[in-house]
Design an enzyme around this catalytic site. Sequence first.
Site, short mmCIF file in Angstrom:
data_model
loop_
_atom_site.label_atom_id
_atom_site.label_comp_id
_atom_site.label_asym_id
_atom_site.label_seq_id
_atom_site.Cartn_x
_atom_site.Cartn_y
_atom_site.Cartn_z
N ILE A 150 0.85 -1.20 0.00
CA ILE A 150 0.00 0.00 0.00
C ILE A 150 0.89 1.25 0.00
CG2 ILE A 150 -1.61 1.35 1.42
CD1 ILE A 150 -2.72 -1.32 2.45
N THR A 190 8.88 -19.31 -13.36
CA THR A 190 8.66 -17.94 -13.84
C THR A 190 7.36 -17.32 -13.32
OG1 THR A 190 7.47 -18.63 -15.82
CG2 THR A 190 9.86 -18.49 -16.00
N THR A 193 7.32 -14.04 -11.31
CA THR A 193 7.64 -12.90 -12.18
C THR A 193 6.41 -12.47 -12.98
OG1 THR A 193 9.95 -13.52 -12.32
CG2 THR A 193 9.11 -12.17 -14.11
N CYS A 382 33.92 6.64 15.87
CA CYS A 382 32.89 7.43 16.55
C CYS A 382 32.70 6.96 17.99
CB CYS A 382 31.60 7.42 15.74
SG CYS A 382 30.60 8.88 16.06
N LEU A 383 31.65 6.20 18.30
CA LEU A 383 31.51 5.69 19.67
C LEU A 383 32.75 4.86 20.04
CD1 LEU A 383 29.55 5.47 22.10
CD2 LEU A 383 28.83 3.30 21.16
N ARG A 463 26.54 13.33 18.83
CA ARG A 463 26.24 14.49 19.69
C ARG A 463 27.41 14.78 20.64
NH1 ARG A 463 20.98 15.62 18.99
NH2 ARG A 463 19.80 13.75 18.51
N HIS A 508 33.19 9.42 10.64
CA HIS A 508 32.86 8.13 10.00
C HIS A 508 33.58 8.00 8.66
CE1 HIS A 508 29.60 6.75 12.65
NE2 HIS A 508 29.39 8.04 12.86
N GLU A 510 34.13 5.50 7.01
CA GLU A 510 33.54 4.44 6.17
C GLU A 510 32.60 5.00 5.10
OE1 GLU A 510 32.76 5.05 9.32
OE2 GLU A 510 30.72 4.45 9.84
N1 GLN Z 1 26.51 8.02 20.71
C1 GLN Z 1 27.67 8.77 20.37
C2 GLN Z 1 27.33 10.24 20.13
O1 GLN Z 1 26.20 10.57 19.88
C3 GLN Z 1 28.37 8.20 19.17
C4 GLN Z 1 27.57 8.23 17.91
C5 GLN Z 1 28.13 7.36 16.83
O2 GLN Z 1 28.86 6.42 17.08
N2 GLN Z 1 27.73 7.61 15.60
O3 GLN Z 1 28.18 11.08 20.20
#
Ligand code: GLN
Length: 533
Positions: A150, A190, A193, A382-383, A463, A508, A510
């Site tokens: 939907i 098929t 499909t 990051c974390l 954050r 990040h 990546e």
């Molecule tokens: N929780 C952590 C922060 O907000 C790391 C965030 C993360 O790894 N993208 O700063």
Amino acid sequence: MKYIFITGGVVSSLGKGLAAASIGNLLEARGLAITFLKLDPYINVDPGTMNPYQHGEVFVTDDGAETDLDLGHYERYSSLSMSQRNNYTTGRIYDNVIRKERHGDYLGGTVQVVPHITDEIKQCIVSVGKGAGRKVRVVIVEIGGTVGDIESLPFLEAIRQFPLDVGRKNVLYIHLTLVPFIKAADELKTKPTQHSVNKMREIGIQPDILLCRTDRFISQEMKKKIALFCSLQPEAVITAKDVENIYEVPLIFHQEQLDAVIVKRLGIKARPPRLAPWEAMVHTIRHPSHEVTIGLVGKYVDLKDSYKSLHESLIHGGIGNSAKVHVEWINSERLEKEGVETLLSKCHGILVASGFGNRGIEGKIAAIRYARERQVPFFGICLGMQCAVIEFARNVAGVQYANSSEFDTKSLFPVIDLLKNQRNVKEKGGTMRLGAYPCRLEKGSRAYEAYQQQEISERHRHRYEFNNDYRGRLTQAGMVLSGLSPDGNLVEIIELPDHPWFLAVQFHPEFKSRPHKPHPLFRDFIAASMKNK
Ligand code: GLN
């Protein structure tokens, strides 16, 4: 401008995103300027507020948009950088329309799905091509969801109407379906499909090309049968065969002459594709000279899509070293219960991933301690960097109760903390530090060694930050702050010099790695891990 619409039928997870990305790859290889648009049927304005188990990774663009993970595929398979305008959700479409209604743009009218929502959708499709800031020849639009849902109906109605605006010859409908092999019958079937194409026709769309996902090549005879039932030419029935590694998809499509059929149907003149560099990259993946095992420690490891770009970046790091990377997915909560030794002893390198909230944190910290003390190459993202700072503060710098105020709001030793500008933020959507920020590297550091330049730009989504009150104590204890924001206020990279490779980043990386251009940090992390074999 030409438009390719990609829809999916029968079941989800057939790889529509990869199909769209691979088509883009082939068209670029033919010298055509392209762009992508992903239309997602859910009502969240963006995926930023969703749990990774609901949605998989949230992909972040340079301009700070939190987007669908398919945009990551688009970037990895093309030369492009995506932005806010390359991903729209139902929520964002409605949000735009409702704002216009409040503004009085439709004064006197009843605002309806048709034409107001569908017009807004068509507007987004046109503007992604026109507003790209360069001359785009082909816009590739992927519709999320499966035909019959939907939720995706307004999008399908919009693309049904689309040729009325731009001309049928400028539009191509590509439908991805499943052709399952049924063991008991010893045959490919098929029927699903046929049903899926019927569903499309009910909506008013006759597909021009079918991508048939199968585990084996479809015979010419069967292509003829599918073509007959679905009102197509046999050349428009393409085998989308399962592959061992996802970077083979464009090559399989090319082998099936998909790119030739596309340019012919759209009436575009384009040179044959230059695929040699991509083929060479795939050859490296198929015939690696080395192998290495990396432990990827995270909270959402049960859904591999949660760390899509991270996983791909590790593979790219392997390509850069002609190595096959075996990724051991390690749940950080299991580390707490089963101990680090049991789960990490076979890993040559350890990566601690990004995440939110305090579940599994002590497991991550224990993994980092193990990597630091045992001299195992370590990469924190990051974390993962925030945890590395906590670990170092607690176990090396003597700040016994060091923590992040994310995990303990009352912590007396918040080595990771909110900046002032985050303290009063109440809205959750789109309010983190998001998108690309510059960072200046310390000459002579491992980070500098990797990037070979002083000024870099990387994407953020968090954050919390390194708390500057602790800079003195941590650096005196031996931590090097090797990457800072250009004004020197924010710590973006930390590393430990007397260790084979211990580096963690607040951003990040990546999101910017590509198979044909592995990210320098991933490349060097893999190289260090190979030395640790
Ligand atoms: N929780 C952590 C922060 O907000 C790391 C965030 C993360 O790894 N993208 O700063």
